[in-house]
Design a protein around this motif. Structure first.
Motif, short mmCIF file in Angstrom:
data_model
loop_
_atom_site.label_atom_id
_atom_site.label_comp_id
_atom_site.label_asym_id
_atom_site.label_seq_id
_atom_site.Cartn_x
_atom_site.Cartn_y
_atom_site.Cartn_z
N LEU A 1 -8.17 6.65 2.79
CA LEU A 1 -8.03 7.98 2.20
C LEU A 1 -8.99 8.97 2.84
N SER A 2 -8.81 10.24 2.52
CA SER A 2 -9.61 11.31 3.13
C SER A 2 -10.86 11.60 2.32
N SER B 1 -0.22 8.40 1.47
CA SER B 1 -0.64 9.68 0.92
C SER B 1 0.45 10.73 1.11
N TYR B 2 0.57 11.62 0.12
CA TYR B 2 1.54 12.72 0.22
C TYR B 2 1.13 13.73 1.30
N GLY B 3 -0.16 13.77 1.64
CA GLY B 3 -0.62 14.71 2.66
C GLY B 3 -0.73 16.15 2.16
N VAL C 1 -3.62 15.18 -4.41
CA VAL C 1 -4.72 14.22 -4.32
C VAL C 1 -4.81 13.32 -5.57
N TYR D 1 0.85 -1.19 0.00
CA TYR D 1 0.00 0.00 0.00
C TYR D 1 0.89 1.24 0.00
N SER D 2 0.51 2.22 -0.80
CA SER D 2 1.24 3.49 -0.82
C SER D 2 0.74 4.40 0.29
N ASP E 1 -2.24 10.68 -5.25
CA ASP E 1 -2.46 9.76 -4.14
C ASP E 1 -3.32 8.57 -4.55
N VAL E 2 -4.19 8.77 -5.55
CA VAL E 2 -5.09 7.69 -5.97
C VAL E 2 -4.57 7.01 -7.25
N HIS F 1 -10.06 12.90 -1.09
CA HIS F 1 -9.75 11.88 -2.09
C HIS F 1 -11.03 11.27 -2.65
N PRO G 1 -2.86 2.47 -3.88
CA PRO G 1 -3.43 3.29 -2.81
C PRO G 1 -4.28 2.46 -1.86
#
Length: 401
Positions: free
Chosen positions: A182-183, A152-154, A159, A149-150, A162-163, A186, A177
């Motif tokens: 995720l948030s 997130s860059y934050g 965004v 799993y990767s 991140d996906v 995302h 991902p």
């Protein structure tokens, strides 16, 4: 919430209902699909996926019926009335989850995406190794390719990335991902891109299925110590896209032969569902998002076999176009269900003369010279071409309508 048992059937039904709804003039129009007027990828999809499709529809009280012209309609089992487009939309909504964030997250969390991706990557490596060995150019030994799993860059600006799927080629690692973690931002981005919140898990299954062979080919670039010095690594992206669908077709065929051991990946028609999904998406994106010069850039990339410079900036608004280029290469360059031709393509990309070198500077195939050898049908006609009458008749027979 989707379980592994109904994820494939629900995904296949959603692809089919999407085709029906896109062809409806308005909500009151009958929910129909003109099979005899459909492109080849639709006919192939319905033929291959008829069993899980009809099972998923029957579970929601819907059957299929066709008239003598080959127009397939959705019909309520109880009462026999043909559904309107609005009712078909309700059926599709019912296959998904609620739209609130907690429901979306729980649905995405119900599938082990890294585990599913690992099955695809491992099987892809087996097919590639066997094909190159049969062609007289076996790959060097390497550690097994792994999926992680990767993280997130934050950063809100990141965004879209991140996906996205990523590969650390020289570490033999594919990163996917962790969509369940995720948030809300995302999920909003994904919902905008896929035009739904209810079906993110169905879309994500198709994204994972469609991407893992491409990412595995990047791993092979690491194993063969290919280095890409072109702008934004477009030469290696091209090379990982050309055999992508041909490889995926063979991988899913082999997994289906393994039966229950492959889980959701053994579902009949999953490859054809993914092909139809991406053909529809790419067609819509091409019409709505491409700029005037994008078509010329794509054709130059393809005809130069990955050497033409690409000037598509990496902004979040344009990242979809970059993805479109790779998807179109996968469609346009699919050689069909022929392991021998797949091996020929792999040999052209990973021949000994193209190892331990800068990939764009090594001997490269030519579209004009080798194109007809391994590109079975030019310009994606394998998907976008007109199906034969026999193919349509077989499709309608498979649907039992």
């Amino acid at each position: 919430m989707a379980t592994e048992g109904d994820l494939a059937g629900g995904t296949i039904a959603c692809v089919f209902l999407g085709l029906v709804l896109r062809g409806a003039a308005d909500d009151a129009a009958p929910a129909t699909l003109r099979v005899r007027a459909a492109p080849r990828y639709v006919v192939d999809f319905l033929s291959a996926a008829s069993v899980p499709l009809q099972a998923a529809l029957a579970a929601r009280g819907v059957s299929l019926v066709a008239d003598e012209d080959g127009t397939v309609a959705l019909r309520w089992v109880k009462g026999g009335a043909v559904l309107t487009a609005a009712e078909a939309q309700t059926v599709q909504d019912g296959i998904g989850c609620n739209e609130d964030e907690a429901s979306v997250r729980a649905c995405l969390a119900s599938t082990d995406w890294a585990g599913l991706a690992q099955v695809l990557v491992s099987e892809s490596m087996e097919v590639i190794r066997e094909g190159l060995a049969a062609a007289g150019a076996p790959l060097p030994e390497s550690p097994p390719a792994k999926v992680l799993y990767s993280v997130s860059y934050g950063d809100p600006q990141m965004v879209p990335f991140d996906v996205a799927f990523q590969t650390l080629a020289w570490e033999y690692t594919v990163c996917v991902p962790n969509v369940a973690e995720l948030s809300a931002a995302h999920y909003e981005f994904m919902a905008t891109r896929y035009r739904t919140r209810r079906h993110l898990h169905h879309h994500w299954l198709l994204r994972v299925v469609g991407a893992m062979c491409h990412e595995t080919l990047h791993v092979v670039q690491g194993i063969t110590k290919q280095v890409d010095r072109t702008k934004d690594n477009w030469s290696s992206e091209h090379d990982a896209s050309v055999p992508n669908f041909t490889l995926l077709r063979e991988v899913l065929r082999r997994l289906a032969a393994k039966g229950d051991g492959a889980g959701v990946l053994a579902a009949p028609g999953l490859f054809e569902a993914a092909a139809a999904y991406f053909c529809e998406e790419l067609g819509a994106n091409r019409a709505a998002r491409w700029r005037e010069d994008d078509e010329a850039q794509y054709l130059a990339l393809r005809s130069s076999f990955g050497l033409a410079p690409i000037d598509v900036e990496t902004s979040s608004e344009r990242v979809t176009v970059q993805s479109d280029f790779k998807g179109l290469l996968s469609i346009d360059c699919d050689t069909g269900p022929c392991p021998r031709r797949l091996a020929e393509v792999l040999l052209l990309l990973f021949a000994p003369a193209r190892r331990n070198c800068a990939v764009a500077e090594a001997p490269r195939p030519s579209w004009e010279r080798e194109g007809e050898l391994f590109l079975g049908v030019p310009d994606g006609a394998l998907y976008r071409g007109t199906p034969t009458e026999d193919a349509v008749d077989r499709c309608l027979a498979a649907l039992h309508v």
